[in-house]
Enzyme design. Structure first.
Site, PDB file in Angstrom:
ATOM      1  N   VAL A   1      74.679  11.105  27.405  1.00 19.20           N
ATOM      2  CA  VAL A   1      75.130  12.312  26.481  1.00 19.20           C
ATOM      3  C   VAL A   1      74.514  13.297  26.658  1.00 19.20           C
ATOM      4  O   VAL A   1      75.129  14.591  26.818  1.00 19.20           O
ATOM      5  CB  VAL A   1      75.301  11.623  25.189  1.00 19.20           C
ATOM      6  CG1 VAL A   1      76.193  12.774  24.363  1.00 19.20           C
ATOM      7  CG2 VAL A   1      76.356  10.459  25.145  1.00 19.20           C
TER       8      VAL A   1
ATOM      9  N   ASP B   1      69.422  21.236  17.145  1.00 16.33           N
ATOM     10  CA  ASP B   1      68.330  20.726  17.703  1.00 16.33           C
ATOM     11  C   ASP B   1      68.173  20.809  19.034  1.00 16.33           C
ATOM     12  O   ASP B   1      69.192  20.884  19.880  1.00 16.33           O
ATOM     13  CB  ASP B   1      68.327  18.964  17.512  1.00 16.33           C
ATOM     14  CG  ASP B   1      68.061  18.613  16.005  1.00 16.33           C
ATOM     15  OD1 ASP B   1      67.356  19.190  15.356  1.00 16.33           O
ATOM     16  OD2 ASP B   1      68.835  17.504  15.468  1.00 16.33           O
TER      17      ASP B   1
ATOM     18  N   ASP C   1      72.418   9.263  18.974  1.00 10.77           N
ATOM     19  CA  ASP C   1      71.602   9.483  18.002  1.00 10.77           C
ATOM     20  C   ASP C   1      70.830   8.086  17.472  1.00 10.77           C
ATOM     21  O   ASP C   1      69.970   7.921  16.819  1.00 10.77           O
ATOM     22  CB  ASP C   1      72.454   9.773  16.658  1.00 10.77           C
ATOM     23  CG  ASP C   1      73.180  11.165  17.019  1.00 10.77           C
ATOM     24  OD1 ASP C   1      72.442  12.110  17.291  1.00 10.77           O
ATOM     25  OD2 ASP C   1      74.324  11.223  16.669  1.00 10.77           O
TER      26      ASP C   1
ATOM     27  N   LYS D   1      76.288  12.952   7.308  1.00 11.93           N
ATOM     28  CA  LYS D   1      75.855  14.365   7.442  1.00 11.93           C
ATOM     29  C   LYS D   1      76.937  14.998   8.552  1.00 11.93           C
ATOM     30  O   LYS D   1      77.378  16.097   8.232  1.00 11.93           O
ATOM     31  CB  LYS D   1      74.462  14.436   8.300  1.00 11.93           C
ATOM     32  CG  LYS D   1      74.429  15.867   8.997  1.00 11.93           C
ATOM     33  CD  LYS D   1      72.927  15.678   9.665  1.00 11.93           C
ATOM     34  CE  LYS D   1      72.678  16.867  10.888  1.00 11.93           C
ATOM     35  NZ  LYS D   1      73.353  16.532  12.170  1.00 11.93           N
ATOM     36  N   ASN D   2      77.335  14.428   9.655  1.00  8.99           N
ATOM     37  CA  ASN D   2      78.276  14.963  10.775  1.00  8.99           C
ATOM     38  C   ASN D   2      79.708  14.759  10.412  1.00  8.99           C
ATOM     39  O   ASN D   2      80.474  15.409  11.166  1.00  8.99           O
ATOM     40  CB  ASN D   2      78.008  14.299  11.990  1.00  8.99           C
ATOM     41  CG  ASN D   2      76.479  14.734  12.543  1.00  8.99           C
ATOM     42  OD1 ASN D   2      75.876  15.601  12.258  1.00  8.99           O
ATOM     43  ND2 ASN D   2      76.008  13.903  13.504  1.00  8.99           N
TER      44      ASN D   2
ATOM     45  N   ARG E   1      74.959  23.555  13.897  1.00 12.98           N
ATOM     46  CA  ARG E   1      76.147  23.665  14.887  1.00 12.98           C
ATOM     47  C   ARG E   1      77.448  23.969  14.221  1.00 12.98           C
ATOM     48  O   ARG E   1      78.503  23.650  15.007  1.00 12.98           O
ATOM     49  CB  ARG E   1      76.354  22.304  15.496  1.00 12.98           C
ATOM     50  CG  ARG E   1      75.070  21.712  16.127  1.00 12.98           C
ATOM     51  CD  ARG E   1      74.543  21.980  17.228  1.00 12.98           C
ATOM     52  NE  ARG E   1      75.550  22.070  18.442  1.00 12.98           N
ATOM     53  CZ  ARG E   1      75.388  22.814  19.608  1.00 12.98           C
ATOM     54  NH1 ARG E   1      74.328  23.917  19.468  1.00 12.98           N
ATOM     55  NH2 ARG E   1      76.220  22.903  20.358  1.00 12.98           N
TER      56      ARG E   1
HETATM   57  N1  EPU Z   1      79.111  19.722  25.803  1.00 13.30           N
HETATM   58  C1  EPU Z   1      79.554  20.781  26.552  1.00 13.30           C
HETATM   59  N2  EPU Z   1      80.332  21.871  26.375  1.00 13.30           N
HETATM   60  C2  EPU Z   1      80.711  21.725  24.993  1.00 13.30           C
HETATM   61  C3  EPU Z   1      80.615  20.925  23.935  1.00 13.30           C
HETATM   62  C4  EPU Z   1      79.707  19.722  24.456  1.00 13.30           C
HETATM   63  O1  EPU Z   1      79.041  20.719  27.922  1.00 13.30           O
HETATM   64  O2  EPU Z   1      81.481  22.953  24.845  1.00 13.30           O
HETATM   65  C5  EPU Z   1      78.407  18.458  26.193  1.00 13.30           C
HETATM   66  C6  EPU Z   1      77.075  18.508  25.651  1.00 13.30           C
HETATM   67  O3  EPU Z   1      76.235  19.500  25.774  1.00 13.30           O
HETATM   68  C7  EPU Z   1      76.508  17.275  25.345  1.00 13.30           C
HETATM   69  C8  EPU Z   1      78.121  16.380  25.268  1.00 13.30           C
HETATM   70  O4  EPU Z   1      79.143  17.480  25.839  1.00 13.30           O
HETATM   71  O5  EPU Z   1      76.018  16.961  26.518  1.00 13.30           O
HETATM   72  C9  EPU Z   1      78.250  15.809  23.826  1.00 13.30           C
HETATM   73  O6  EPU Z   1      78.405  17.037  22.958  1.00 13.30           O
HETATM   74  P1  EPU Z   1      79.142  16.736  21.710  1.00 13.30           P
HETATM   75  O7  EPU Z   1      80.043  18.282  21.745  1.00 13.30           O
HETATM   76  O8  EPU Z   1      79.743  15.621  21.496  1.00 13.30           O
HETATM   77  O9  EPU Z   1      78.148  17.039  20.531  1.00 13.30           O
HETATM   78  P2  EPU Z   1      78.086  18.089  19.172  1.00 13.30           P
HETATM   79  O10 EPU Z   1      79.497  17.936  18.362  1.00 13.30           O
HETATM   80  O11 EPU Z   1      77.248  19.236  19.282  1.00 13.30           O
HETATM   81  C10 EPU Z   1      77.782  15.931  17.323  1.00 13.30           C
HETATM   82  C11 EPU Z   1      76.746  15.705  16.667  1.00 13.30           C
HETATM   83  C12 EPU Z   1      75.491  15.149  17.241  1.00 13.30           C
HETATM   84  C13 EPU Z   1      75.800  13.912  18.182  1.00 13.30           C
HETATM   85  C14 EPU Z   1      76.831  14.360  19.115  1.00 13.30           C
HETATM   86  C15 EPU Z   1      77.384  13.155  19.920  1.00 13.30           C
HETATM   87  C16 EPU Z   1      77.193  17.182  14.855  1.00 13.30           C
HETATM   88  C17 EPU Z   1      77.006  18.341  13.757  1.00 13.30           C
HETATM   89  N3  EPU Z   1      76.449  16.824  15.751  1.00 13.30           N
HETATM   90  O12 EPU Z   1      77.185  16.996  18.307  1.00 13.30           O
HETATM   91  O13 EPU Z   1      74.510  14.896  16.080  1.00 13.30           O
HETATM   92  O14 EPU Z   1      74.651  13.607  18.665  1.00 13.30           O
HETATM   93  O15 EPU Z   1      78.210  14.865  18.244  1.00 13.30           O
HETATM   94  O16 EPU Z   1      77.982  12.068  19.032  1.00 13.30           O
HETATM   95  O17 EPU Z   1      78.414  16.544  14.305  1.00 13.30           O
HETATM   96  C18 EPU Z   1      72.460  14.829  15.054  1.00 13.30           C
HETATM   97  O18 EPU Z   1      72.973  14.379  13.889  1.00 13.30           O
HETATM   98  O19 EPU Z   1      71.153  14.551  15.241  1.00 13.30           O
HETATM   99  C19 EPU Z   1      73.525  15.077  16.222  1.00 13.30           C
HETATM  100  C20 EPU Z   1      72.777  15.942  17.361  1.00 13.30           C
END
Ligand code: EPU
Length: 442
Positions: A337, A126, A315, A32-33, A102
């Protein structure tokens, strides 16, 4: 405004009669991601792109809607193939799309590269913490974008995108992807220090390289270097198999005492999970075409900490928690995380799990949430038997943990809010039934 919707015309609950052993084999779908990011990457070229192994989940449907609004012709075909062509950007401003995932922030780079202007809605996804996007906005700004926060959207403009040296405060998956999707067509060189190097990010890099982008990645050093090019071309790209789905199905079988063969699983992408499982006494063997998981005679307690790749994924902790209720002694789950990703354990407690959640890091293991009153550490004491309950789920991975708990419990559970699961798991109920589960959509 709900952060997720669109499934209201479909049945919205699972009725699960627990206690049957799940066993057999399952074919993993594409990630998915990674799939949704590949779809956004195709916006960078006017040529046709073919994306193989697209999961037919709500996440890719929502991303398809975004890309179609922008100007893509998209077709989802048999065998999980997605064809996308975006000959021109018809609409650079899509603020009205509802906050269902997202992905929109990632479209800013491609829209700026192709038309100099972008407007996207605030993000959904989420409710697992604050989830800011400050790293994305800071990086885009450093690359020449001017970003304005409006009532319901981010408005960005750039007359010229330029390379920049970016140091991420945390290896954010999304922010790394934002930079990649912007830097590939920017003028000059971009470097990223403390970049996310998750397999999903590497899969995006492979697609961009296939399109003609010049990127070098040093995963061990978490460093990327991108040399901007004038144009990108079409590509045929394959999405990696879904690591979260893999762990979900593996734990569903193991928690009920069954063996499972995950077809299409990539051992390298699952190494941190396999290591923890083996410490607990589970057995994992590489077979032709997949990975075979077998349960422990007696599950052992463990201490596990979530972390960016190559660590144990955030996850994965929710499905694992179900298995920890089976382990003898007190296990420790330290979420480093997301600050608020243990709320689901309340319902697990209602099902009979012995859980204690706290805001204090385990001794000698301070993380960036230390002293900040976030409930990010769980102690789970087992073995305990779970029993079915009625519950409503609020996010995809926690929801999956509840489904697994219900499958392994005695009695009946009614789980509502399953639209969250449909966002990331294709035909979940059907595939679980194929393994022997007694699960019905009502
Ligand atoms: N963060 C910040 N500022 C930012 C971006 C992130 O503080 O500008 C923080 C977040 O709040 C979090 C940490 O950095 O505490 C990690 O966030 P990240 O940006 O890595 O997560 P994401 O890109 O929003 C993706 C996946 C998530 C998965 C995370 C970590 C997608 C659409 N989502 O999220 O997947 O948990 O990476 O691997 O790719 C899921 O599929 O259920 C899911 C939540």
């Amino acid at each position: 405004m709900p952060y997720y919707g669109g499934m209201s015309d479909r049945p919205n609950a699972f009725v699960i009669h627990g206690g049957t052993i799940l066993a057999g084999d399952v074919v993993l779908r594409g990630s998915k991601n990674a799939a949704s990011k590949a779809m956004v990457a195709s916006l960078l070229t006017e040529d046709a792109c073919v994306i193989e192994n697209i999961p037919f989940s709500e996440e890719t449907a929502i991303t398809r809607e975004l890309c179609e609004r922008i100007g893509s012709a998209v077709s989802f075909e048999d065998d999980h193939i997605c064809r996308m062509t975006t000959p021109r950007i018809r609409e650079h401003s899509v603020p009205e799309l509802s906050r269902r995932n997202r992905i929109p922030i990632l479209a800013i780079g491609p829209l700026l590269a192709r038309g100099g202007v972008a407007e996207v809605p605030f993000l959904g996804g989420d409710p697992i913490g604050h989830r800011p996007i400050d790293f994305h906005l800071e990086a885009l700004t450093r690359m020449g974008a001017t970003i304005e926060r409006r009532e319901h959207s981010y408005h960005a403009s750039a007359s010229r995108l330029t390379g920049a040296d970016i140091v991420l405060p945390f290896p954010s998956v999304g922010a790394t992807e934002s930079v990649l999707l912007t830097a590939v067509l920017a003028h000059g060189r971009t470097t990223v220090e403390n970049a996310a190097v998750e397999p999903e990010v590497q899969n995006l890099i492979a697609m961009l390289q296939g399109m003609g982008a010049v990127i070098s990645a040093d995963a061990a050093a978490k460093r990327l270097e991108i040399e901007g090019v004038a144009a990108l071309h079409g590509v045929r790209h394959r999405v990696i198999s879904d690591r979260n789905e893999a762990v979900s199905f593996a734990v569903a079988a193991l928690a009920t005492g069954g063996n499972i063969l995950l077809r299409g699983a990539d051992a390298a992408h699952l190494a941190a999970f396999v290591a923890i499982l083996e410490q607990m006494g589970g057995r994992v063997t590489e077979e032709k075409g997949g990975l075979l998981f077998a349960p422990a005679e007696r599950w052992a307690r463990i201490a596990v900490e979530t972390a960016p790749h190559p660590g144990f994924m955030t996850d994965w902790q929710q499905p694992l928690a179900v298995l920890l209720t089976r382990a003898a002694g007190t296990s420790i789950l330290h979420e480093t995380v997301y600050e608020d990703r243990l709320g689901y354990l309340r319902d697990m407690g209602r099902m009979g799990a012995r859980v204690d959640v706290s805001d204090e890091c385990p001794e000698g293991r301070p993380c960036r949430f230390a002293g900040r009153s976030f409930n990010h550490v769980a102690r789970i004491t087992g073995p305990t038997a779970l029993h079915g309950i009625d519950l409503a789920i609020t996010d995809i991975r926690a929801g999956m943990a509840h489904v697994i708990a219900a499958l392994s419990a005695t009695g009946t559970s009614v789980i509502s809010g399953i639209a969250h699961l449909d966002r990331g798991y294709e035909k979940l109920d059907e595939r679980l039934r194929g393994l022997g589960a007694d699960i019905t959509r009502v």
